[in-house]
Scaffold this motif. Structure first.
Motif, PDB file in Angstrom:
ATOM      1  N   ALA A 168     -65.852  26.475  10.674  1.00  0.00           N
ATOM      2  CA  ALA A 168     -64.767  26.050  11.156  1.00  0.00           C
ATOM      3  C   ALA A 168     -64.178  26.720  12.439  1.00  0.00           C
ATOM      4  CB  ALA A 168     -63.731  25.489  10.332  1.00  0.00           C
ATOM      5  N   TRP A 169     -63.760  28.004  11.940  1.00  0.00           N
ATOM      6  CA  TRP A 169     -63.651  29.083  12.807  1.00  0.00           C
ATOM      7  C   TRP A 169     -64.377  29.254  14.266  1.00  0.00           C
ATOM      8  CZ3 TRP A 169     -58.775  31.078  13.689  1.00  0.00           C
ATOM      9  CH2 TRP A 169     -57.858  31.108  12.698  1.00  0.00           C
ATOM     10  N   ALA A 170     -65.757  29.166  13.979  1.00  0.00           N
ATOM     11  CA  ALA A 170     -66.647  29.366  15.152  1.00  0.00           C
ATOM     12  C   ALA A 170     -66.616  28.443  16.059  1.00  0.00           C
ATOM     13  CB  ALA A 170     -67.980  29.440  14.314  1.00  0.00           C
ATOM     14  N   ALA A 171     -66.365  27.227  15.596  1.00  0.00           N
ATOM     15  CA  ALA A 171     -66.186  25.804  16.513  1.00  0.00           C
ATOM     16  C   ALA A 171     -64.688  25.766  16.979  1.00  0.00           C
ATOM     17  CB  ALA A 171     -66.740  24.932  15.812  1.00  0.00           C
ATOM     18  N   GLY A 172     -63.770  26.199  16.169  1.00  0.00           N
ATOM     19  CA  GLY A 172     -62.521  25.565  16.242  1.00  0.00           C
ATOM     20  C   GLY A 172     -61.715  26.625  17.354  1.00  0.00           C
ATOM     21  N   LEU A 173     -61.993  27.954  16.985  1.00  0.00           N
ATOM     22  CA  LEU A 173     -61.267  28.932  17.989  1.00  0.00           C
ATOM     23  C   LEU A 173     -61.919  28.907  19.602  1.00  0.00           C
ATOM     24  CD1 LEU A 173     -59.246  31.115  18.178  1.00  0.00           C
ATOM     25  CD2 LEU A 173     -60.753  32.883  17.424  1.00  0.00           C
ATOM     26  N   PRO A 174     -63.094  28.964  19.754  1.00  0.00           N
ATOM     27  CA  PRO A 174     -63.549  28.775  21.116  1.00  0.00           C
ATOM     28  C   PRO A 174     -63.229  27.527  21.495  1.00  0.00           C
ATOM     29  CG  PRO A 174     -65.348  29.667  19.649  1.00  0.00           C
ATOM     30  CD  PRO A 174     -63.986  29.192  18.773  1.00  0.00           C
ATOM     31  N   GLY A 175     -63.274  26.428  20.857  1.00  0.00           N
ATOM     32  CA  GLY A 175     -62.872  25.053  21.382  1.00  0.00           C
ATOM     33  C   GLY A 175     -61.363  24.977  21.864  1.00  0.00           C
ATOM     34  N   ALA A 204     -71.234  26.603  14.774  1.00  0.00           N
ATOM     35  CA  ALA A 204     -70.656  25.933  13.625  1.00  0.00           C
ATOM     36  C   ALA A 204     -71.853  25.204  12.681  1.00  0.00           C
ATOM     37  CB  ALA A 204     -69.857  24.781  13.912  1.00  0.00           C
ATOM     38  N   LEU A 205     -72.713  24.858  13.399  1.00  0.00           N
ATOM     39  CA  LEU A 205     -73.870  24.144  12.686  1.00  0.00           C
ATOM     40  C   LEU A 205     -74.757  25.369  11.865  1.00  0.00           C
ATOM     41  CD1 LEU A 205     -75.701  21.992  11.833  1.00  0.00           C
ATOM     42  CD2 LEU A 205     -76.874  22.015  13.963  1.00  0.00           C
ATOM     43  N   VAL A 206     -75.185  26.425  12.592  1.00  0.00           N
ATOM     44  CA  VAL A 206     -75.914  27.222  12.153  1.00  0.00           C
ATOM     45  C   VAL A 206     -75.135  28.116  10.983  1.00  0.00           C
ATOM     46  CG1 VAL A 206     -77.236  29.299  12.677  1.00  0.00           C
ATOM     47  CG2 VAL A 206     -77.232  27.559  14.196  1.00  0.00           C
ATOM     48  N   LEU A 207     -73.788  28.404  11.192  1.00  0.00           N
ATOM     49  CA  LEU A 207     -73.102  29.167  10.333  1.00  0.00           C
ATOM     50  C   LEU A 207     -72.867  28.447   9.157  1.00  0.00           C
ATOM     51  CD1 LEU A 207     -70.919  31.323  12.531  1.00  0.00           C
ATOM     52  CD2 LEU A 207     -73.016  32.052  11.437  1.00  0.00           C
ATOM     53  N   SER A 208     -72.642  27.173   9.228  1.00  0.00           N
ATOM     54  CA  SER A 208     -72.263  26.123   8.014  1.00  0.00           C
ATOM     55  C   SER A 208     -73.504  26.255   6.919  1.00  0.00           C
ATOM     56  CB  SER A 208     -72.021  24.739   8.517  1.00  0.00           C
ATOM     57  OG  SER A 208     -73.407  24.255   9.050  1.00  0.00           O
ATOM     58  N   ARG A 209     -74.561  26.680   7.408  1.00  0.00           N
ATOM     59  CA  ARG A 209     -75.615  26.616   6.407  1.00  0.00           C
ATOM     60  C   ARG A 209     -76.326  28.039   6.161  1.00  0.00           C
ATOM     61  NH1 ARG A 209     -75.972  22.622   3.744  1.00  0.00           N
ATOM     62  NH2 ARG A 209     -78.243  23.087   3.139  1.00  0.00           N
ATOM     63  N   ARG A 210     -76.084  29.026   6.997  1.00  0.00           N
ATOM     64  CA  ARG A 210     -76.724  30.175   6.794  1.00  0.00           C
ATOM     65  C   ARG A 210     -75.793  31.203   7.531  1.00  0.00           C
ATOM     66  NH1 ARG A 210     -82.909  32.407   6.404  1.00  0.00           N
ATOM     67  NH2 ARG A 210     -82.504  34.413   6.063  1.00  0.00           N
ATOM     68  N   ARG A 211     -75.741  32.539   7.059  1.00  0.00           N
ATOM     69  CA  ARG A 211     -74.997  33.765   7.733  1.00  0.00           C
ATOM     70  C   ARG A 211     -75.990  34.389   8.547  1.00  0.00           C
ATOM     71  NH1 ARG A 211     -70.386  35.565   3.439  1.00  0.00           N
ATOM     72  NH2 ARG A 211     -69.440  33.520   3.260  1.00  0.00           N
ATOM     73  N   HIS A 212     -76.523  33.860   9.718  1.00  0.00           N
ATOM     74  CA  HIS A 212     -77.517  34.515  10.300  1.00  0.00           C
ATOM     75  C   HIS A 212     -77.022  35.092  11.797  1.00  0.00           C
ATOM     76  CE1 HIS A 212     -81.581  34.797  12.358  1.00  0.00           C
ATOM     77  NE2 HIS A 212     -82.136  34.695  11.198  1.00  0.00           N
ATOM     78  N   PRO A 213     -77.753  36.255  12.148  1.00  0.00           N
ATOM     79  CA  PRO A 213     -77.335  36.947  13.393  1.00  0.00           C
ATOM     80  C   PRO A 213     -77.245  35.985  14.489  1.00  0.00           C
ATOM     81  CG  PRO A 213     -78.835  38.356  12.114  1.00  0.00           C
ATOM     82  CD  PRO A 213     -78.846  37.018  11.508  1.00  0.00           C
ATOM     83  N   VAL A 214     -78.313  34.901  14.663  1.00  0.00           N
ATOM     84  CA  VAL A 214     -78.198  33.853  15.652  1.00  0.00           C
ATOM     85  C   VAL A 214     -77.052  33.191  15.523  1.00  0.00           C
ATOM     86  CG1 VAL A 214     -79.421  31.741  16.402  1.00  0.00           C
ATOM     87  CG2 VAL A 214     -80.755  33.710  15.740  1.00  0.00           C
ATOM     88  N   GLY A 215     -76.300  32.611  14.218  1.00  0.00           N
ATOM     89  CA  GLY A 215     -75.089  32.099  14.357  1.00  0.00           C
ATOM     90  C   GLY A 215     -74.066  33.050  14.890  1.00  0.00           C
ATOM     91  N   TYR A 216     -74.104  33.964  14.835  1.00  0.00           N
ATOM     92  CA  TYR A 216     -72.986  35.113  15.066  1.00  0.00           C
ATOM     93  C   TYR A 216     -72.938  35.334  16.671  1.00  0.00           C
ATOM     94  CZ  TYR A 216     -71.414  35.897  10.210  1.00  0.00           C
ATOM     95  OH  TYR A 216     -71.380  35.626   8.845  1.00  0.00           O
ATOM     96  N   GLY A 268     -65.017  30.604  25.700  1.00  0.00           N
ATOM     97  CA  GLY A 268     -63.399  30.034  25.642  1.00  0.00           C
ATOM     98  C   GLY A 268     -62.320  30.902  26.210  1.00  0.00           C
ATOM     99  N   LEU A 269     -62.490  32.362  25.805  1.00  0.00           N
ATOM    100  CA  LEU A 269     -61.525  33.215  26.408  1.00  0.00           C
ATOM    101  C   LEU A 269     -61.612  33.264  27.752  1.00  0.00           C
ATOM    102  CD1 LEU A 269     -59.502  35.437  25.375  1.00  0.00           C
ATOM    103  CD2 LEU A 269     -61.158  37.234  25.441  1.00  0.00           C
ATOM    104  N   SER A 270     -62.539  33.406  28.361  1.00  0.00           N
ATOM    105  CA  SER A 270     -62.838  33.384  29.973  1.00  0.00           C
ATOM    106  C   SER A 270     -62.193  32.153  30.720  1.00  0.00           C
ATOM    107  CB  SER A 270     -64.403  33.538  30.169  1.00  0.00           C
ATOM    108  OG  SER A 270     -64.468  33.667  31.668  1.00  0.00           O
ATOM    109  N   ALA A 271     -62.525  30.951  29.896  1.00  0.00           N
ATOM    110  CA  ALA A 271     -61.995  29.911  30.329  1.00  0.00           C
ATOM    111  C   ALA A 271     -60.453  29.792  30.368  1.00  0.00           C
ATOM    112  CB  ALA A 271     -62.321  28.525  29.692  1.00  0.00           C
TER     113      ALA A 271
END
Length: 694
Positions: free
Chosen positions: A22-29, A68-80, A90-93
């Motif tokens: 939720a944070w991975a998708a919510g904060l940047p969004g 969000a999709l990746v991290l919702s299933r597994r904490r993997h470096p790709v997700g982070y 998001g910060l740059s925008a």
């Protein structure tokens, strides 16, 4: 207060995957949305910075969803790493929107505006320098140097951006473009060397990596040599491809336990958002390049729609291909299955090959074909009847299968069971493809059963010929052969006595002549039992009348009732005659009765042959002999049945039901009659074996 480990604010354990997602998708969004609002409030005029801000907004929204999709299933470096990219975008925008808003109001931007120049750097570079090396199920092994090198380049680019050293940044970007090409090549090599199940989607990942790397090339060109809008346009185009490439590999290979059902909607949403960005960029470019208002702007908008419309269709086709694979074109799958039918070398492997094709094409967990013999198809597609035997299978089902009837003509001959992968359900497209492909499975099942029936018929023919030869050999060796030897001795005795005692020689000749007449009648009886000439010349009823007359001569009374009006095919007439003759012979030999009742009646589409006696009866545990087996084989060859049961208070009944027009029997065809006549020989083996005995 939250329990420890519950992932809440008061807990002491690691946060839940859903919370992280939720944070991975919510904060940047949220950051991207705020930046977009500030950008619109600043009334943009279509500068190059406007295009870069749109790219950052798309990065924050799209990669936030992917993370969000990746991290919702597994904490993997790709997700982070993807979450880092989304956060940077998001910060740059937000920084870019704040800068444009404050400048339009004559205010001082402040430090927040500086994020527009550096926040996007680490995540964006890590996308094509690090992530492609990590999107895999197996360990990196000797390829660990790939993400390590990409990470160093990304850190160096961030340091150069924060320091404002653009000469150093340009050098780092050159290294990034070069190593990005190496990364794309490494992905392509992995695709070619991996098995098919692990190579799915790697082609898209390699292409997305290359496009994202090439999108930085215009930044390295001398000022004025390329249009200013080319760099943001390439960045935006890459965002339409690279997120889809990541999802394609992860979701098509089902890496890390991510369900495809969630991915389909998200993948379509990602590409749709990217397409919307392309529309927006094209509209802004049209506004910049086409001066004027009113009609001129309307014409420019129409040109944008016409130009980008084919792109939408192209994306739509690619979305369906990415999401459904070849399942979106079930006719193509059916054609491939038809080719397998023609190329399969063995009947045993045909069904297995077909169900494997269905399972892999539709990306199912398992496909199973079960046999059944229902008389009519069920009213709905959900089968509730007891499951039949498994004829072919692919995969291992873990859930409740969706079952479809396999209907041939008016009869259901089997069941096709399919289970979706864990966490999925069969969508309408896959279910429709399964319905269409069930017809091909039905054709394969019919072919397999026909081949099996043909093999059984050939075995019965072989057994019949062998048994027939044994019977004839026994009759020649044990009956006719010894009698001929005795005839020779008798003639020798006549020759020895004719000179001394002519009267005795005449008596001996009369005895030998009587025995010769008996043997001639035995040979004729054998010939009539195999296939009576009267059956071929006059039909079934006269042949049965002759059968009754022969038994009455031997003292066994057969009472015949014949009521068949149809012109029976020769094969059916031969089969009915063989069953009737065998049943009457068994009654004459084993029942102990003085006679029996023989009925041959037409009952709608079938002929019923019945033989009843009031003799000793038939024990339920009695072992079927050659005669009983021969009757059943005759009926089965014609699609009928034979039942033998005890009568009360005593007696035995033989009931045979034979179709008037059995499948595969042609009326009056010599080849068919000859074949069935040969099969019928097995039915009269018991008769032939004993006719020659006085």
């Amino acid at each position: 207060m939250s329990e420890p480990g519950d992932g809440g604010r008061g807990g002491h354990g690691p946060p839940r995957p859903g919370f992280v997602a939720a944070w991975a998708a919510g904060l940047p969004g949220l950051l991207a949305f705020l930046g977009l609002l500030l950008f619109l409030a600043a009334r943009p005029v279509g500068t190059v910075d406007d295009l870069f801000l749109i790219v950052d907004v798309m990065v924050g929204l799209v990669y936030g969803a992917v993370a969000a999709l990746v991290l919702s299933r597994r904490r993997h470096p790709v997700g982070y790493l993807v979450a880092l990219t989304a956060l940077g975008g998001g910060l740059s925008a937000l920084g870019g929107g704040w800068r444009m808003f404050t400048e339009s109001r004559g205010l001082t931007p402040g430090p927040l505006a500086d994020t527009f120049g550096w926040a996007w750097v680490p995540g964006t570079l890590a996308l094509f320098l690090v992530v492609p090396w990590l999107v895999r199920e197996r360990p990196l092994g000797s390829a660990w140097w790939g993400p390590a090198t990409g990470g160093l380049i990304s850190v160096a680019a961030l340091a150069a951006s924060l320091a404002g050293n653009y000469a150093m940044l340009a050098g780092v970007l050159v290294a990034a473009v070069g190593f990005g090409a190496v990364t794309a090549a490494a992905v392509e090599v992995r695709r070619r060397r991996s098995p098919e199940s692990e190579a799915v989607g790697l082609g898209w990942l390699g292409l997305g990596t290359l496009v994202l790397a090439v999108s930085f090339v215009p930044l390295l060109a001398p000022v004025g040599t390329v249009p200013d809008w080319l760099t943001p346009a390439l960045h935006l185009a890459s965002q339409a491809l690279f997120p889809a490439a990541i999802l394609t590999v992860i979701l098509r290979q089902r890496l890390w336990g991510i369900e495809l059902a969630v991915s389909r909607a998200l993948l379509a949403g990602v590409l749709t958002a990217a397409l919307a960005g392309i529309y927006l960029v094209a509209a802004l470019l049209a506004g910049v390049l086409v001066p004027g208002q009113g009609v001129a702007q309307a014409a420019a908008a129409a040109a944008v729609v016409i130009a980008v419309g084919p792109t939408r269709l192209w994306f739509a086709a690619r979305i369906r291909r990415l999401v459904y694979g070849v399942a979106h074109d079930h006719w193509r799958v059916a054609g491939s299955m038809g080719t397998r039918i023609g190329r399969t070398g063995t009947d045993e492997g045909l069904l297995t090959s077909l169900v494997e094709s269905v399972g892999t094409a539709l990306r199912l967990e398992s496909v199973t074909v079960r046999g059944t013999e229902w008389a009519a198809p069920p009213a709905d597609a959900t089968l509730r009847q007891p499951p039949g035997p498994v004829l072919a299978g692919w995969g291992s089902p873990t859930g409740t299968p969706v079952a479809l009837p396999l209907v041939s003509g008016e009869r259901t001959i089997g069941t096709l069971e399919a289970t979706p992968r864990p966490g999925e359900t069969l969508d309408l497209t896959t279910r429709g493809a399964l319905d269409e492909l069930a017809a091909v499975i039905t054709a394969g099942l019919v072919l397999t059963r026909t081949a099996e029936e043909l093999a059984r018929t050939r075995r019965r023919l072989t057994d019949a010929r062998l048994q027939e030869r044994r019977v004839i050999r026994r009759e020649l060796h044990d009956g006719l052969g010894p009698w001929l030897a005795g005839l020779r001795l008798g003639l020798q005795g006549v020759a020895n006595t004719i000179a001394d005692d002519p009267a005795e020689a005449g008596r001996m000749l009369r005895t030998l002549q009587h025995e010769l007449d008996q043997r001639i009648e035995d040979v004729r009886t054998i010939a009539r039992t195999l296939l009576p000439p009267v059956l071929e010349e006059l039909g079934l009823e006269p042949a049965l009348v002759e059968l009754v007359a022969r038994h009455r001569q031997s003292g066994f009374d057969v009472r015949l009732r014949y009521a068949v009006d149809s012109d029976l095919p020769e094969a059916v007439a031969a089969g009915c005659y063989g069953i009737a003759s065998e049943a009457v012979l068994n009654a004459a030999r084993h029942s102990g009765a003085d006679g029996c009742d023989l009925e041959v009646l037409e009952d709608g589409p079938t002929v019923r042959v019945s033989c009843r006696d009031d003799g000793a009866g038939y024990r339920s545990d009695a072992r079927a002999g050659v005669g009983t087996r021969s009757m059943r084989e005759r009926a089965q060859d014609l699609g009928g049945t034979v039942e033998v049961h005890h009568l009360l208070p005593h007696g035995t009944a033989v009931e045979a039901i034979v179709p008037v027009r059995p499948p595969g029997v042609a009326t009056g065809t010599p080849e068919t009659v000859g074949t069935v006549g040969t099969v019928g020989t097995a039915g009269t083996v018991g008769t032939v074996g004993t006719v020659g005995t006085p």
